[in-house]
Design a protein around this motif. Sequence first.
Motif, PDB file in Angstrom:
ATOM      1  N   TYR A 236     -32.315  46.027   9.458  1.00  0.00           N
ATOM      2  CA  TYR A 236     -31.009  47.912   9.021  1.00  0.00           C
ATOM      3  C   TYR A 236     -33.002  48.001   9.382  1.00  0.00           C
ATOM      4  CZ  TYR A 236     -29.365  51.011   5.265  1.00  0.00           C
ATOM      5  OH  TYR A 236     -29.647  51.456   5.002  1.00  0.00           O
TER       6      TYR A 236
ATOM      7  N   PRO B 220     -34.597  53.842   2.711  1.00  0.00           N
ATOM      8  CA  PRO B 220     -33.859  53.546   2.206  1.00  0.00           C
ATOM      9  C   PRO B 220     -33.696  54.782   1.406  1.00  0.00           C
ATOM     10  CG  PRO B 220     -35.647  52.465   1.537  1.00  0.00           C
ATOM     11  CD  PRO B 220     -35.812  52.760   2.179  1.00  0.00           C
ATOM     12  N   THR B 221     -32.451  55.341   0.350  1.00  0.00           N
ATOM     13  CA  THR B 221     -32.173  56.544  -0.675  1.00  0.00           C
ATOM     14  C   THR B 221     -31.913  55.887  -2.315  1.00  0.00           C
ATOM     15  OG1 THR B 221     -31.777  57.486   1.479  1.00  0.00           O
ATOM     16  CG2 THR B 221     -31.479  58.623  -1.099  1.00  0.00           C
ATOM     17  N   GLN B 222     -32.431  56.297  -3.229  1.00  0.00           N
ATOM     18  CA  GLN B 222     -31.379  55.873  -3.742  1.00  0.00           C
ATOM     19  C   GLN B 222     -30.950  57.528  -4.980  1.00  0.00           C
ATOM     20  OE1 GLN B 222     -34.881  53.995  -3.394  1.00  0.00           O
ATOM     21  NE2 GLN B 222     -33.758  51.613  -3.217  1.00  0.00           N
ATOM     22  N   TYR B 223     -29.952  57.351  -5.180  1.00  0.00           N
ATOM     23  CA  TYR B 223     -29.327  59.048  -5.719  1.00  0.00           C
ATOM     24  C   TYR B 223     -28.669  58.432  -6.623  1.00  0.00           C
ATOM     25  CZ  TYR B 223     -25.774  58.073  -2.019  1.00  0.00           C
ATOM     26  OH  TYR B 223     -24.315  57.255  -1.507  1.00  0.00           O
ATOM     27  N   VAL B 224     -28.187  59.738  -7.365  1.00  0.00           N
ATOM     28  CA  VAL B 224     -27.347  59.904  -8.634  1.00  0.00           C
ATOM     29  C   VAL B 224     -26.359  61.221  -7.814  1.00  0.00           C
ATOM     30  CG1 VAL B 224     -28.993  60.643  -9.963  1.00  0.00           C
ATOM     31  CG2 VAL B 224     -26.923  60.550 -10.275  1.00  0.00           C
ATOM     32  N   ASP B 225     -24.887  61.146  -8.309  1.00  0.00           N
ATOM     33  CA  ASP B 225     -24.813  62.527  -7.597  1.00  0.00           C
ATOM     34  C   ASP B 225     -23.322  62.052  -7.834  1.00  0.00           C
ATOM     35  OD1 ASP B 225     -23.989  64.171  -6.022  1.00  0.00           O
ATOM     36  OD2 ASP B 225     -24.657  64.421  -4.789  1.00  0.00           O
TER      37      ASP B 225
ATOM     38  N   HIS C 205     -24.165  53.658  11.368  1.00  0.00           N
ATOM     39  CA  HIS C 205     -23.564  52.220  10.668  1.00  0.00           C
ATOM     40  C   HIS C 205     -23.602  51.069  11.572  1.00  0.00           C
ATOM     41  CE1 HIS C 205     -22.450  53.981   6.946  1.00  0.00           C
ATOM     42  NE2 HIS C 205     -21.298  54.534   7.148  1.00  0.00           N
TER      43      HIS C 205
END
Lengths: 620, 239
Positions: free
Chosen positions: A609, A613-618, A317
């Motif tokens: 940054y 990047p990550t795009q995800y679903v959980d 972070h």
Amino acid sequence: ANEAQVEVLSVTVDCTVTSRFAHTVMTSVALNKANVSQEIFFKVELPKTAFITNFSMEIEGQVYVGEVKEKEKAKKQYEKAVSSGQTAGLVKASGRKMESFSVSVNIAAKSNVTFILTYEELLQRKLGQYEILTRVQPKSLVQDFKIMTNIYEPQGIAFLDAHATFLTNDLLPLVDKTVTDKKAHISFSPTVEQQRKCPGCDGTLIDGDFVIKYDVNRGERFGDIQIVNGYFVHFFAPPGLPRVPKNIVFVTDNSWSMSGRKLQQSKDALVHILSDLHEEDYFAVIKFDHIVLPWRDSLSKATKENVEEGKTFVRKHHPVGGTDINLGVLRGVDMLVKDRQENRLPERSVDMVILLTDGMPVSGETNTKKIQENVQSAIGGKMSLFSLGFGNDVDYSFLDVMSKQNKGIARRIFEASDAALQLQGFYDEIASPLLSEVELRYPDNAVDSLTKNHFNHLFNGSEIVVAGRLTDNDLDNFLVEVLGQGFEEDYKAEGQASTLDQEVPYPNEEYIFGDFTERLWAYLTIQQLLDKSKSGDPAEKVNATAKALEMSLQYNFVTPLTSMVVTKPETEETGPLIADKLTEEERQQAERNRYQHVPPVFSSYQHTYHAPPTQYVDGD
Amino acid sequence: PHFIIELPEKNDALCFNINDKPGTIFTLIKDTKSGVVVNGQTIGDKKIPPDGKINTYFWRFGITHKTLRVKLEVSTSDINVFQDSKWMTMYWSNSISLKGTNMDLHVTKDRSLTVTLKDSVKFVILLHKVWAKHPYHQDYLGFYTVDSHLLSPAVHGLLGQFYHGVEYEVSELRPGEVPEKPDATMYVKGHELNVTRGWQRDFRQDIKNGENVPCWFVHSNGTGLIDGDASDYVVSSLF
């Protein structure tokens, strides 16, 4: 001193420590060799925890003595001096541990001047040792240079070490150290030739800190009590206590102002601190900026696996956003309260929150008084809050009061290359609670004017000190009782205190300074009253301030409530000088001015940054 | 299921939940140009929990790469791969590495499947194992795209539409219902939305606890943030 026109005839630092109470007299004699009068400067440094008790100048047989007066009255009385700026600078902050006292005076041709400064302090035990720090910077070669320390510890001296930052291999043998069972003598007295930087040159090697570290023997479970001249002091730090497991929530500032070195140092320190957790401890990490970001929603046992995962979270972070201290701390408190309610934490364990921040609250609740109220109400006496104020942009007094309201302490962390070590050092001091809710009891009918006798914690390597006055001067002994909550079982110890006969530990010794126990009691009482004057309720604050002032005047201590008025021979023309005691806030302000630091302002969410990047679903 | 859209250029993330009745199949990625399609089917809890809240999760994904003539069907029980005109079954209980001409697969026992489709996309599917006798919950899957830059600008789907970024602005930060989750106004795709600062979890490093990722939460099934509404992404079969 003005180059070759002034000769420093002698510099003597004479320190006497009796039962941790140190009394130091710094004496300097200078000669104006010139055919005209000239200004001679006396500048010394003393520990910031010390109170000046005396200052005098002797010029042509006339002694000018400093007088301790109520600060406000002194200022009014000498308005002229105040308005001409002459009060400024008699005492100034100097580094982290010291403050400097300086005065100058006009000396007639071919005349001598003798300056004598006396100060006193109660040495604090930290990480298992006391430290006596003497800063010496004579600036020129001195005919008679001497640092002398005599330590009298009736409990016996467990170890003693003396070193100086300026000691070369040649100077090292000159440190004379004699330690017997209950007494130590340390002296350092180089000749003019030994002081020289090089043969034939005028520069001096003597410039730096002379440091003595020592500890005393521990025996009795109830501690050690000394009764001298109608006052008693009780030192409590029994050996061999097992540590109590702790549940600790680290609430760390992740706002923009922490960017760069500060954040890296905080991360390094926290990673190191997490590695030092004991397996029976529980911990959590919460980062905050204008939102809070907990590592997990509850505390985790400090297993190797969890610690590694915690470290990964700490390392990750980047700083974002503003500083919402209120939200961050309340989240930490809430987590501990909830885990306690749900019996997720060991019953006999200590709960603590450690807050690390470098700035003022600029997001969410920004009223510091309101934050203090919120935090105190949320904590409700159930845990301790320790605060670390990093750098000069933080409102240290806000953190100090908030911590004291919640069984904790605050510490300033100075921006420097060793900041990570400072953070770890503070943690080490509080990392090992041995007892909690420690109460030291004395017979009501035998003592009064007790200093604080209930302590939230006893930490490994520290010491609890209680002093008081005996109501009966003829009393030779009384019973004491110590109660506390330890690991697995309650702690209880009883003992009998007896009058200390100086002739037994120190036969044939001219007595040191007879009223040291009384002065130790006064010093401790004033320190505690000053604390109370900042964090108690309004009525308590007023009473504490009045009492602290009264005692400062009675015992001749220069505290934040008093000033030392130094009358110079040329008073008629220039007015007197006034020495004040700096508060931590004044020290901080001085540093801010020195660095002309501009606090960073939160204005946008954007910054560089680095992670992909990550795009995800959980699931949740 | 909760969706997270990381936006590196803003150092920020957006998140939203999509809820529908268990069994619904959604399109997560659809790139007609490269022929990549990823659909996922949801599952609910074993029974309605005491709080009455119906939670849904993905339990099955169907992945197609038309050009490479590859298909995968990944469920909480097994992994079926169609390659070179035949199906092959693998199980989560084994660690497996397969390197093919068009696709690499790596299964970490009982934990994750990493799939790299040549010149198009790389993703990770996580297996969340739940205690078999848990009264409510059951096993489910997470889907993480870790490299999608080779997909065409026309890529769409609940995740796919964000692969090439999204323009938005957030302002008027104000206290929300929960003190630690402030509200704000988001201007995105011509809409003005009330959003809430919060966090969702990334389970890649810590499958049990996850790691919190701060994000702006868009309410009501991502309405206003996603193109159309959630029902526009419902399809009738995995492939």
